[in-house]
Each structure stands twice: as structure tokens, then as C-alpha cells.
Design a protein around this motif. Structure first.
Motif, PDB file in Angstrom:
ATOM      1  N   PRO A 213      39.583  26.991 -35.388  1.00  0.00           N
ATOM      2  CA  PRO A 213      41.017  26.963 -36.084  1.00  0.00           C
ATOM      3  C   PRO A 213      40.892  27.018 -37.452  1.00  0.00           C
ATOM      4  N   TRP A 214      41.886  27.271 -38.183  1.00  0.00           N
ATOM      5  CA  TRP A 214      41.651  27.755 -39.724  1.00  0.00           C
ATOM      6  C   TRP A 214      41.291  26.366 -40.438  1.00  0.00           C
ATOM      7  N   TRP A 215      41.811  25.299 -39.913  1.00  0.00           N
ATOM      8  CA  TRP A 215      41.928  23.874 -40.582  1.00  0.00           C
ATOM      9  C   TRP A 215      40.401  23.055 -40.458  1.00  0.00           C
ATOM     10  N   LEU A 216      39.694  23.702 -39.474  1.00  0.00           N
ATOM     11  CA  LEU A 216      38.457  22.852 -39.178  1.00  0.00           C
ATOM     12  C   LEU A 216      37.650  22.918 -40.376  1.00  0.00           C
ATOM     13  N   LEU A 217      37.270  23.849 -41.029  1.00  0.00           N
ATOM     14  CA  LEU A 217      36.298  23.697 -42.189  1.00  0.00           C
ATOM     15  C   LEU A 217      36.879  22.880 -43.274  1.00  0.00           C
ATOM     16  N   PRO A 218      38.148  22.837 -43.592  1.00  0.00           N
ATOM     17  CA  PRO A 218      38.580  21.951 -44.786  1.00  0.00           C
ATOM     18  C   PRO A 218      38.415  20.571 -44.248  1.00  0.00           C
ATOM     19  N   VAL A 219      38.948  20.421 -42.859  1.00  0.00           N
ATOM     20  CA  VAL A 219      38.667  18.950 -42.271  1.00  0.00           C
ATOM     21  C   VAL A 219      37.529  18.312 -42.233  1.00  0.00           C
ATOM     22  N   PHE A 220      36.574  19.462 -41.923  1.00  0.00           N
ATOM     23  CA  PHE A 220      35.206  18.631 -42.041  1.00  0.00           C
ATOM     24  C   PHE A 220      34.673  18.531 -43.547  1.00  0.00           C
ATOM     25  N   GLY A 221      35.027  19.416 -44.282  1.00  0.00           N
ATOM     26  CA  GLY A 221      34.560  19.034 -45.618  1.00  0.00           C
ATOM     27  C   GLY A 221      35.253  17.847 -46.272  1.00  0.00           C
ATOM     28  N   MET A 222      36.442  17.400 -45.899  1.00  0.00           N
ATOM     29  CA  MET A 222      36.977  16.358 -46.411  1.00  0.00           C
ATOM     30  C   MET A 222      36.260  15.158 -45.548  1.00  0.00           C
ATOM     31  N   PHE A 223      35.814  15.295 -44.365  1.00  0.00           N
ATOM     32  CA  PHE A 223      35.246  14.171 -43.854  1.00  0.00           C
ATOM     33  C   PHE A 223      33.960  13.868 -44.479  1.00  0.00           C
ATOM     34  N   VAL A 224      33.050  14.907 -44.672  1.00  0.00           N
ATOM     35  CA  VAL A 224      31.859  14.938 -45.438  1.00  0.00           C
ATOM     36  C   VAL A 224      31.717  14.166 -46.713  1.00  0.00           C
ATOM     37  N   GLY A 225      33.073  14.608 -47.543  1.00  0.00           N
ATOM     38  CA  GLY A 225      33.220  14.003 -48.721  1.00  0.00           C
ATOM     39  C   GLY A 225      33.580  12.470 -48.683  1.00  0.00           C
ATOM     40  N   TRP A 226      34.680  12.131 -47.962  1.00  0.00           N
ATOM     41  CA  TRP A 226      34.761  10.736 -47.434  1.00  0.00           C
ATOM     42  C   TRP A 226      33.587  10.019 -47.024  1.00  0.00           C
ATOM     43  N   PHE A 227      32.876  10.350 -45.834  1.00  0.00           N
ATOM     44  CA  PHE A 227      31.974   9.824 -45.332  1.00  0.00           C
ATOM     45  C   PHE A 227      30.712   9.204 -46.027  1.00  0.00           C
ATOM     46  N   THR A 228      30.372  10.325 -46.764  1.00  0.00           N
ATOM     47  CA  THR A 228      29.128  10.112 -47.620  1.00  0.00           C
ATOM     48  C   THR A 228      29.077   9.351 -48.690  1.00  0.00           C
ATOM     49  N   ASN A 229      30.363   9.192 -49.346  1.00  0.00           N
ATOM     50  CA  ASN A 229      30.425   8.076 -50.504  1.00  0.00           C
ATOM     51  C   ASN A 229      30.687   6.556 -49.703  1.00  0.00           C
ATOM     52  N   TRP A 230      31.309   6.733 -48.707  1.00  0.00           N
ATOM     53  CA  TRP A 230      31.675   5.400 -47.813  1.00  0.00           C
ATOM     54  C   TRP A 230      30.265   4.754 -47.431  1.00  0.00           C
ATOM     55  N   ALA A 231      29.380   5.668 -46.473  1.00  0.00           N
ATOM     56  CA  ALA A 231      28.255   5.227 -46.119  1.00  0.00           C
ATOM     57  C   ALA A 231      27.171   4.899 -47.256  1.00  0.00           C
ATOM     58  N   ALA A 232      27.155   5.559 -48.209  1.00  0.00           N
ATOM     59  CA  ALA A 232      26.421   5.057 -49.170  1.00  0.00           C
ATOM     60  C   ALA A 232      26.574   3.688 -50.030  1.00  0.00           C
ATOM     61  N   LEU A 233      27.994   3.461 -50.156  1.00  0.00           N
ATOM     62  CA  LEU A 233      28.221   2.091 -50.772  1.00  0.00           C
ATOM     63  C   LEU A 233      27.858   0.928 -49.791  1.00  0.00           C
ATOM     64  N   LYS A 234      28.184   1.397 -48.476  1.00  0.00           N
ATOM     65  CA  LYS A 234      27.526   0.402 -47.447  1.00  0.00           C
ATOM     66  C   LYS A 234      26.198   0.181 -47.324  1.00  0.00           C
ATOM     67  N   MET A 235      25.262   1.088 -47.458  1.00  0.00           N
ATOM     68  CA  MET A 235      24.102   0.948 -47.276  1.00  0.00           C
ATOM     69  C   MET A 235      23.535   0.282 -48.651  1.00  0.00           C
TER      70      MET A 235
END
Length: 418
Positions: A213-235
Motif C-alpha cells: 500500500p502507498w502508506w506503508l513506507l511513510p508509516v514504517f519511516g515514522m515508526f523507525v524515527g519514533w522507536f529509535t529515539n524512544w528505545a535509545a532513551l530507555k537503554m
């Protein structure tokens, strides 16, 4: 069976690039988030605070400095303790030369202000005698002043005011404290974007093969941007205590470096914030400066009166007196001129006094030793405030940037189609 011909097609390389693009997204979004924490130091934009940006730490300088001050004054340094380490006689000896250099001008200033006619008629030899007697008496007056300070230094020195003033007025120094204290943690945040982004990109690639679907890559990109910041702070900040699970040990990255952080923080704060030259200026120009000059006036006044013979009580000014205010400022200006400036320049005699106070107060050693002993909860307070303030903005920025890169990836790699 893998179709070798497919490996050479553009479609294969588009798919194969996804994990790498995801890693790049994670790295860039994390680095941008770190930059936005500290820059720009002043607001940049056209409509404050909505259309533009100011680094989170500089924007919250007052609150950040209050947190840092509480940590320093409640857990690390006690002003009475460090002043008690000064030996009154040694201080007087170290200050004898620079004070003698100022005494002649200051005595003349006092005499001209309070007894101008008498001073004009006083022969040069008599003036020199008075100055010499005052110079001989001042060291004891300084020693007496230091003894008074040791009894109750808080009456003339406000440690909290000094730290807050330094940090609020020098936002770049506030940035340096966080950046140097958390140097390794900030590096990890940047690198972790790639570490987490690559495996997430692998998942993205596998999903894209079967579902486009057209939205898959933007949504994955958004998730990567969010998750990497969040996970790094937690660690970085979890867990606060060491936990062993089988052969593995889990411990927050910041807490694992308590020894190194203590040394970095102690060096920076001792030499940039709590430097003896800064302490001297705080005593002379801070909110309690009138009290220190009242003490000095008492002791030096007695010395001058004893030296001046028939000219009595010409330093009996009051705090509100215009002459007192002017003379105080003159004395402050002359003393400040002898203390090191931003480049560390000062008269050799004052440099010697600064070296003595550095060694005797042992502020850096005290800070390092006390920081090593901080509990995890208190130690966390050294760096955590930089992340806690508007942390959601940093994560949201990462998500937004990731979304934008995902849109770009969809349009460039797949031409806006499946």
C-alpha cells in the motif's frame, strides 16, 4: 531456488536498499533530535515560540540551572566546608602583594572623599607613612575577615545564586555540562538509530514484498524515527541497578559510566562554574556584597584609624551612604581587575592566590568523590533533566522526519506506485 537474474534487476536493489535506508533514517533522526536539544542557543524564527525553534536546554535554562544547582548544593558541595579549608594567615599572605598594589590608591580615594582638605594639606612623606602603615595592617584585617567568613560564610556568599547566575547567563556553558557529561550517551543515541533502523528495515522489506500500500513506507519511516529515539532513551537510563539474566548483565548505559561522568562533571563545574575566581567575584558583587564590605570596612577601618593618628574614623561610612557605594564599587573594580578573566590573565600575585585556593578548597576533588557515591536516583538527575523536558517533542520530531523520508523513499524508489 533463487533466480540469479533477479539479483541484477533494479527491483531487487530497490528492495535490498530498504534496510540501509531505514538505518540511515534512524541515524539521521536521532542526530537531529540531539542537535535540537541544544541548538540554537537563542530563538531562531519569525514568531516566538510558535514559528521557529530554540534548543530545549537553552530555552529551559532557568529550570535546568535550578535542577543543576540543587544537585550541586544539596549533594556535592557545602560552601561552609570548602571555605573552612582556607587558612586565614595563608590567605592574607597570598593577598598581601595584590592588596598592597591597590592600597595607595584606595587610601587616597577614602581620604579625598571624607577629609579632602586635610588630605590636600598632608605632606607627601606623611601620606606615604599612612599608606605604609595601612599596608602593614591590612594582612591582619584580611585574616580577621577570613575568620569571620569561616564562622558563617552564608552571610556573604550565596552558592545557589552563583551557580544559577552563571548557568542562566551562559547558556552555552549549560549545554557543555550536559554534552560533556553525557558524551558517550549522545554518541550511542546517534549510532542506535542505525542499529535499530536496519533490522526494522528488514521487516519493512519483507512486508513490502507481499503487501505494497502507498502508506506503508511513510508509516514504517515514522515508526523507525519514533522507536529509535524512544528505545535509545530507555537503554540509557534503564535499568538503574545491575540485573543479571543468565550470562547477560543489563545496566543503564549512563549508570555504567558513573566513574567517568564524575570526572568529566567535576572538571567542568570546578573550573567553569565554581572556580575560585568566580567565587571571589560572587563575594564581591553578589547579593550579599554589602555584608562582606561591612566586615572588611570594620577590620580595615580599625587598621587605618590606628595608622592615621589624629585623623580618626574617616571610614565610618554606612551602607546607604553615597560615598560608601562609590568606594565599594572602586574597590570591587580594582579587585576584579586582579582576578583572572575569561582568558585566565591576571597579575602573577593573584594567579598565585588562585592556585592556592584551587589546591586548598579542592572543589574538583570533592565533586568527583561525592559524585562517585551518589545513589542511582540522584546520579540520574545529572543528565536526565535534559531529556525529560519536552522529551515528547524529540520523539515526535524523529517520527515526523522518518515519515518524510518514507514518503521520499516511496516516490523515488517506486515512482509513487507499487
Amino acid at each position: 531456488m533463487i533466480d540469479l537474474a533477479f539479483l541484477g534487476t533494479a527491483t531487487f536493489w530497490k528492495y535490498a536498499s530498504m534496510p540501509f535506508i531505514s538505518a540511515i533514517i534512524g541515524y539521521i533522526t536521532n542526530r537531529v533530535a540531539i542537535w535540537m536539544m541544544f541548538h540554537p542557543i537563542e530563538f531562531f524564527g519569525i514568531w516566538k515560540p510558535f514559528l521557529g525553534w530554540q534548543g530545549i536546554v537553552p530555552r529551559k535554562a532557568a529550570k535546568m540551572s535550578a535542577i543543576a544547582t540543587d544537585t550541586i548544593t544539596e549533594n556535592l558541595i557545602d560552601s561552609e566546608e570548602i571555605f573552612s579549608r582556607l587558612d586565614p594567615e595563608e590567605v592574607a599572605e597570598k593577598l598581601k602583594v595584590p592588596l598592597n598594589e591597590m592600597t595607595e590608591d584606595l587610601v587616597a580615594e577614602v581620604m579625598k572623599s571624607h577629609h579632602p582638605e586635610i588630605w590636600e594639606r598632608t605632606p607627601t612623606a606623611a601620606r606615604e607613612t599612612i599608606v605604609a602603615r595601612v599596608q602593614a595592617a591590612v594582612p591582619q584585617a584580611i585574616a580577621d575577615t577570613v575568620r569571620d567568613l569561616r564562622v558563617d560564610v552564608n552571610q556573604v556568599f550565596d552558592l545557589k545564586d552563583m551557580v544559577v547566575t552563571n548557568l542562566v547567563h551562559h547558556k552555552e556553558l549549560m549545554n557543555r555540562i550536559f554534552l560533556e557529561t553525557g558524551k558517550e550517551e549522545f554518541k550511542f543515541i546517534g549510532r542506535s538509530g542505525a542499529y535499530f533502523g536496519f533490522p526494522l528495515g528488514m521487516i519493512q522489506m519483507l512486508v513490502w514484498i507481499f503487501f505494497q500500500p502507498w502508506w506503508l513506507l511513510p508509516v514504517f519511516g515514522m515508526f523507525v524515527g519514533w522507536f529509535t529515539n524512544w528505545a535509545a532513551l530507555k537503554m540509557i537510563f534503564n535499568p538503574k541497578e545491575k540485573h543479571r539474566i543468565g550470562p547477560f548483565t543489563f545496566h543503564g548505559l549512563f549508570f555504567k559510566r558513573q566513574e567517568d561522568v564524575a570526572r568529566a562533571y567535576g572538571d567542568l563545574v570546578a573550573n567553569e562554574v565554581l572556580a575560585p575566581a568566580n567565587i571571589l567575584q560572587q563575594v564581591l558583587k553578589g547579593p550579599y556584597s554589602d555584608r562582606i564590605f561591612t566586615i572588611i570596612a570594620h577590620h580595615v577601618g580599625e587598621a587605618i584609624d590606628d595608622s592615621a593618628g589624629p585623623i580618626r574614623s574617616f571610614v565610618s561610612w554606612t551602607v546607604g551612604d553615597v560615598n560608601y557605594i562609590r568606594l565599594k564599587q572602586t574597590a570591587v573594580d580594582r579587585l576584579i581587575a586582579y582576578t583572572p578573566d575569561a582568558q585566565g590573565s591576571a597579575s602573577p600575585a593573584m594567579q598565585e592566590f588562585i592556585r592556592y585556593t584551587n589546591e586548598t578548597m579542592a572543589i574538583e576533588e570533592t565533586l568527583v568523590d561525592r559524585m562517585r557515591q551518589l545513589s542511582p536516583r540522584k546520579f540520574e538527575g545529572m543528565l536526565r533533566p535534559a531529556f525529560e523536558e519536552d522529551e515528547w517533542i524529540l520523539i515526535a520530531v524523529g517520527a515526523a522526519l522518518g515519515f518524510a523520508v518514507g514518503v521520499f523513499q516511496f516516490i523515488v524508489l517506486f515512482g509513487g506506485g507499487g
